[in-house]
Design an enzyme around this catalytic site. Structure first.
Site, PDB file in Angstrom:
ATOM      1  CG  HIS A 173      -1.726   1.216   1.448  1.00  0.00           C
ATOM      2  ND1 HIS A 173      -3.106   1.209   1.409  1.00  0.00           N
ATOM      3  CD2 HIS A 173      -1.384   2.501   1.719  1.00  0.00           C
ATOM      4  CE1 HIS A 173      -3.553   2.426   1.635  1.00  0.00           C
ATOM      5  NE2 HIS A 173      -2.524   3.232   1.831  1.00  0.00           N
ATOM      6  CD  GLU A 174       1.539   3.691   3.714  1.00  0.00           C
ATOM      7  OE1 GLU A 174       1.849   4.756   3.139  1.00  0.00           O
ATOM      8  OE2 GLU A 174       0.461   3.544   4.321  1.00  0.00           O
ATOM      9  CG  HIS A 205       0.492   6.159  -0.898  1.00  0.00           C
ATOM     10  ND1 HIS A 205      -0.630   6.476  -1.629  1.00  0.00           N
ATOM     11  CD2 HIS A 205       0.048   5.746   0.324  1.00  0.00           C
ATOM     12  CE1 HIS A 205      -1.709   6.250  -0.886  1.00  0.00           C
ATOM     13  NE2 HIS A 205      -1.324   5.797   0.293  1.00  0.00           N
ATOM     14  CG  ASP A 214      -4.655   6.718   0.882  1.00  0.00           C
ATOM     15  OD1 ASP A 214      -4.472   5.514   0.581  1.00  0.00           O
ATOM     16  OD2 ASP A 214      -3.791   7.413   1.453  1.00  0.00           O
ATOM     17  CE1 TYR A 259      -6.486   4.769   3.561  1.00  0.00           C
ATOM     18  CE2 TYR A 259      -8.231   6.281   4.215  1.00  0.00           C
ATOM     19  CZ  TYR A 259      -6.911   6.050   3.887  1.00  0.00           C
ATOM     20  OH  TYR A 259      -6.014   7.095   3.883  1.00  0.00           O
TER      21      TYR A 259
END
Length: 348
Positions: free
Chosen positions: A298-299, A302, A311, A314
């Site tokens: 996920h990170e 980014h 985002d 979620y």
């Protein structure tokens, strides 16, 4: 005497009035100096007030004014509609997981009660391109409250903006990352968990890329997280995972100093390979849904160099809905990438 029909009507009206009066309500007001010389002095205070008739448990969402994390919490525009560039963090946050962490994840407000939070806008916004001028500063008015069933329910607050005139210095330079060890503020146990998660994330990224390279159609796994198949959108996701897979997760810099109990992790998109881990991360399993390894996917998505996802939403349920309603957003949604990589429960 009242007739039975009139009595029934009165009872219904009273019940309706009670229901209306008991409706939850919030307001958020932004206040600060009217004129500011230098963006480093552009500090505002948000006041969040319970305007309803019931006690509210409001989640400390990192994207809401209740959080001090430098997320995209404000809508800032000048008279011509120009806005500063956002240079703050992007975080992984799942309301259900935050609720499970306990009371530290919420702010409890009694009817009429307020809480004030100060925000340094220079930590998240760069005014270099939009320039000097008078800006309207309005807080994000989407909050989540915890209902009697322990579910997160969205609520929109009445928002009151602030106007400030900015002159002089228009941006601050974030402190450069010092050459240091791979870990910062991490215990030996946390380091061990991160090493395991990094290895699993590497496998997730490679597996996702391999799948995308070999499946050039609308499979169940693809459409569940990214919506109706098109070559263009498939290529977008494929490109993201190609870049993510080329990362060496074991060489990332991990910072364990975040104390936000309801947030998993966050990154500054332009600061490649540095990930800040927060409370919810340590409660997550290594692999599986909303896992440590998945959080690293996920990170990493980014990071600007990996495609720069956002985002939009979620959680698995909301991401599935996004895939249906807006596939073009889903292919740029970080949690959608995580769930595609975790593939739990497994989809073919």
């Amino acid at each position: 005497m009242f007739s039975s029909s009139l009595r029934a009507t009165l009872i219904a009206l009273v019940a309706s009035a009670v229901a209306v009066s008991a409706a939850p309500g919030l307001s958020v007001k932004v206040a600060g100096p009217a004129e500011v010389a230098g963006v480093d002095n552009l500090k505002v205070k948000t006041t969040i007030t319970n305007t309803g008739d019931e006690i509210l448990k409001v989640l400390n969402d990192p994207n809401s004014p209740l959080s001090k994390l430098p997320a995209h919490t404000f809508i800032i525009t000048d008279a011509n509609g120009a806005s500063p560039a956002f240079t703050g963090i992007k975080a992984k946050y799942v309301p259900a997981a935050a609720i499970a962490t306990g009371k530290d994840a919420v702010t409890v407000l009694a009817p009429g009660q307020s809480v004030e939070v100060e925000h340094d806008l220079s930590e998240a916004y760069n005014f270099s391109k939009s320039g000097e001028g008078s800006y309207s500063v309005e807080a994000n008015n989407l909050f989540y409250i915890v209902d009697s069933s322990n579910n997160a329910v969205p609520i929109y607050a009445n928002a009151d903006a602030h106007r400030a005139k900015l002159t002089g210095k228009l941006a601050v330079t974030r402190r450069a990352e010092v050459k240091r060890a791979t870990f910062n503020g991490c215990s030996s146990t946390q380091q061990s968990q991160l090493n395991t998660a990094a290895s699993s994330a590497q496998s997730y990224a490679a597996g996702a890329l391999s799948y995308l390279n070999s499946h050039l159609s609308g499979t169940s796994r693809y459409t569940t997280w990214f919506g109706t198949y098109t070559d263009s959108r498939h290529s977008t996701v494929q490109s993201h995972f190609s870049k993510i897979s080329s990362n060496t997760f074991s060489s990332y810099k991990f910072d364990c100093t975040c104390t936000d109990s309801g947030t998993y992790a966050y990154v500054y998109p332009d600061t490649f390979a540095t990930v800040y881990l927060c409370g919810a991360f340590w409660n997550a399993p290594n692999t599986g849904t909303d896992s440590k390894a998945g959080t690293l996917i996920h990170e990493s998505s980014h990071f600007t160099s990996n495609g720069g996802t956002d985002d939009y939403t979620y959680g698995q349920s909301s991401c599935k809905s996004l895939a249906i309603s807006s596939p073009s957003s889903a292919v740029f949604n970080a949690d959608s990438h995580e769930y595609f990589a975790e593939n739990n429960p497994a989809l073919a």
